[in-house]
Write a protein that holds these residues in place. Structure first.
Motif, PDB file in Angstrom:
ATOM      1  N   ALA A 142       0.825  -1.211   0.000  1.00 42.96           N
ATOM      2  CA  ALA A 142       0.000   0.000   0.000  1.00 42.96           C
ATOM      3  C   ALA A 142       0.857   1.258   0.000  1.00 42.96           C
ATOM      4  CB  ALA A 142      -0.923   0.009   1.223  1.00 42.96           C
ATOM      5  N   ALA A 143       2.063   1.147   0.525  1.00 44.36           N
ATOM      6  CA  ALA A 143       2.989   2.283   0.587  1.00 44.36           C
ATOM      7  C   ALA A 143       4.029   2.251  -0.519  1.00 44.36           C
ATOM      8  CB  ALA A 143       3.693   2.296   1.950  1.00 44.36           C
ATOM      9  N   ALA A 153      -2.547  -3.668  -4.246  1.00 38.96           N
ATOM     10  CA  ALA A 153      -2.567  -3.842  -2.792  1.00 38.96           C
ATOM     11  C   ALA A 153      -3.986  -3.813  -2.238  1.00 38.96           C
ATOM     12  CB  ALA A 153      -1.711  -2.766  -2.126  1.00 38.96           C
ATOM     13  N   TRP A 154      -4.761  -2.782  -2.615  1.00 39.41           N
ATOM     14  CA  TRP A 154      -6.115  -2.735  -2.047  1.00 39.41           C
ATOM     15  C   TRP A 154      -7.004  -3.818  -2.647  1.00 39.41           C
ATOM     16  CZ3 TRP A 154     -10.362  -2.064  -5.046  1.00 39.41           C
ATOM     17  CH2 TRP A 154     -10.255  -1.326  -6.229  1.00 39.41           C
ATOM     18  N   ASP A 178      -2.472   8.190   9.219  1.00 39.25           N
ATOM     19  CA  ASP A 178      -1.058   7.915   8.994  1.00 39.25           C
ATOM     20  C   ASP A 178      -0.387   9.093   8.291  1.00 39.25           C
ATOM     21  OD1 ASP A 178       0.754   5.233   9.076  1.00 39.25           O
ATOM     22  OD2 ASP A 178       1.339   6.472   7.371  1.00 39.25           O
ATOM     23  N   ALA A 179       0.906   9.258   8.528  1.00 32.99           N
ATOM     24  CA  ALA A 179       1.644  10.357   7.904  1.00 32.99           C
ATOM     25  C   ALA A 179       1.830  10.152   6.403  1.00 32.99           C
ATOM     26  CB  ALA A 179       3.017  10.504   8.570  1.00 32.99           C
ATOM     27  N   ASP A 180       1.756   8.914   5.939  1.00 33.19           N
ATOM     28  CA  ASP A 180       1.967   8.601   4.523  1.00 33.19           C
ATOM     29  C   ASP A 180       0.641   8.732   3.765  1.00 33.19           C
ATOM     30  OD1 ASP A 180       2.475   7.523   2.031  1.00 33.19           O
ATOM     31  OD2 ASP A 180       3.526   5.748   2.795  1.00 33.19           O
ATOM     32  N   PRO A 181       0.556   9.635   2.792  1.00 33.84           N
ATOM     33  CA  PRO A 181      -0.696   9.771   2.039  1.00 33.84           C
ATOM     34  C   PRO A 181      -1.084   8.505   1.286  1.00 33.84           C
ATOM     35  CG  PRO A 181       1.064  11.031   0.990  1.00 33.84           C
ATOM     36  CD  PRO A 181       1.569  10.601   2.329  1.00 33.84           C
ATOM     37  N   PHE A 186      -5.086   4.385   0.655  1.00 32.56           N
ATOM     38  CA  PHE A 186      -5.395   2.960   0.633  1.00 32.56           C
ATOM     39  C   PHE A 186      -6.672   2.661   1.408  1.00 32.56           C
ATOM     40  CE2 PHE A 186      -5.242  -1.113   2.857  1.00 32.56           C
ATOM     41  CZ  PHE A 186      -4.998  -2.017   1.839  1.00 32.56           C
ATOM     42  N   ALA A 187      -6.786   3.223   2.611  1.00 34.94           N
ATOM     43  CA  ALA A 187      -7.955   2.955   3.449  1.00 34.94           C
ATOM     44  C   ALA A 187      -9.232   3.457   2.797  1.00 34.94           C
ATOM     45  CB  ALA A 187      -7.772   3.608   4.818  1.00 34.94           C
ATOM     46  N   SER A 188      -9.146   4.597   2.137  1.00 36.72           N
ATOM     47  CA  SER A 188     -10.299   5.140   1.438  1.00 36.72           C
ATOM     48  C   SER A 188     -10.635   4.316   0.202  1.00 36.72           C
ATOM     49  CB  SER A 188     -10.031   6.597   1.048  1.00 36.72           C
ATOM     50  OG  SER A 188     -11.041   7.106   0.206  1.00 36.72           O
TER      51      SER A 188
END
Length: 275
Positions: A142-143, A153-154, A178-181, A186-188
């Motif tokens: 995801a990152a 990933a998603w 999280d600091a990483d956009p 990913f969560a969205s």
């Protein structure tokens, strides 16, 4: 003296706008798994049998194994994305028999080829792990710096999230802060009610408000990458719950006079504005 990267001159390239214009040197490096694709044309131009055998050798598997050969032989009968899933499965099965399976998995997950890392992300789907462990495993993908790996990933955990939605909505709440956009996006993207190239989440189509703990913290996100995903999330929801999306955007705009929120709301309401 530091070593000179013999392929360094290829890594800052702009992708050809037609497959026929991809330089042979680039195609060779792509098919040998030595560099990443930079656009869809390069991805579509890949010789998957050659790449699969190259990657298998790189990660310590038998590139000439019967298992891999059988998979390669059937690729022509499959749709493009199905081909990748079958290759990932063949490599997964071969790795399961390897004495150093974890080392093989690590080499695939950190491979120079973005396509190889996509195959590694698909291993998460095959793992049979509980949802929490699947999310932990997929986080590195995801990152990933490559957009293609982030998309796989998603998709790799979409079905598991759909099957255990309440648990997923809790587990993903730290991700949206999280600091990483890339992690926030990913969560969205993972929980979009309709999504792209994936099964729809019927519960969120009917009751999108259940995901408010995920999308509310993103209403003024500074990353355009995240903003577009949140807007698309709400646009998905507007097709089944238009009144709720309209009221939510109105509340956000009243509470957050930020350019980021205005951008999200405008894109979120684009379907409703055409009606």
């Amino acid at each position: 003296m530091s070593a000179i990267d013999p392929l360094g001159h290829l890594k800052g390239r702009k992708g050809a706008f037609r497959i026929a214009l991809i330089p042979p040197e680039v195609l060779d490096a792509l098919n040998d798994g030595l560099i990443e694709t930079v656009n869809l044309n390069e991805f579509l131009a890949l010789e998957l049998p050659r790449l699969a055998r190259s990657v298998a050798g790189h990660i310590g598997l038998d590139a000439q194994s019967e298992r891999l050969a059988d998979t390669i032989a059937m690729l022509g009968a499959l749709k493009p994305m199905q081909r990748h899933g079958h290759i990932a499965r063949a490599l997964y099965d071969l790795a399961a028999l390897h004495d150093e399976r974890d080392a093989v998995a690590h080499r695939l997950a950190t491979h120079a080829s973005d396509v190889a890392r996509c195959w590694a992300a698909q291993w998460v789907t095959l793992s049979g792990l509980p949802l929490a462990a699947q999310l932990e495993s997929v986080r590195r993908f995801a990152a990933d710096p490559h957009f293609g790996v982030r998309e796989i990933a998603w998709m790799a955990v979409r079905d598991a999230v759909n099957a255990s939605l309440d648990e997923a909505l809790v587990l993903l709440q730290p991700w949206v802060r999280d600091a990483d956009p890339n992690i926030r996006r990913f969560a969205s993207e993972l929980t979009r009610p309709r999504g792209v190239w994936c099964a729809q989440i019927e519960v969120l189509k009917a009751e999108p408000w259940r995901a408010l703990p995920l999308i509310e913290p993103l209403r003024a996100d500074t990353s355009r990458y995240v903003q577009n995903s949140v807007a698309n999330w709400l646009n998905d929801a507007s097709k089944s719950q238009p009144e709720w999306v309209d009221k939510l955007c109105a509340r956000w705009l009243a509470e957050s006079d930020a350019a980021e929120t205005r951008y999200i709301a405008k894109r979120a309401l684009r379907t409703l504005s055409r009606q």
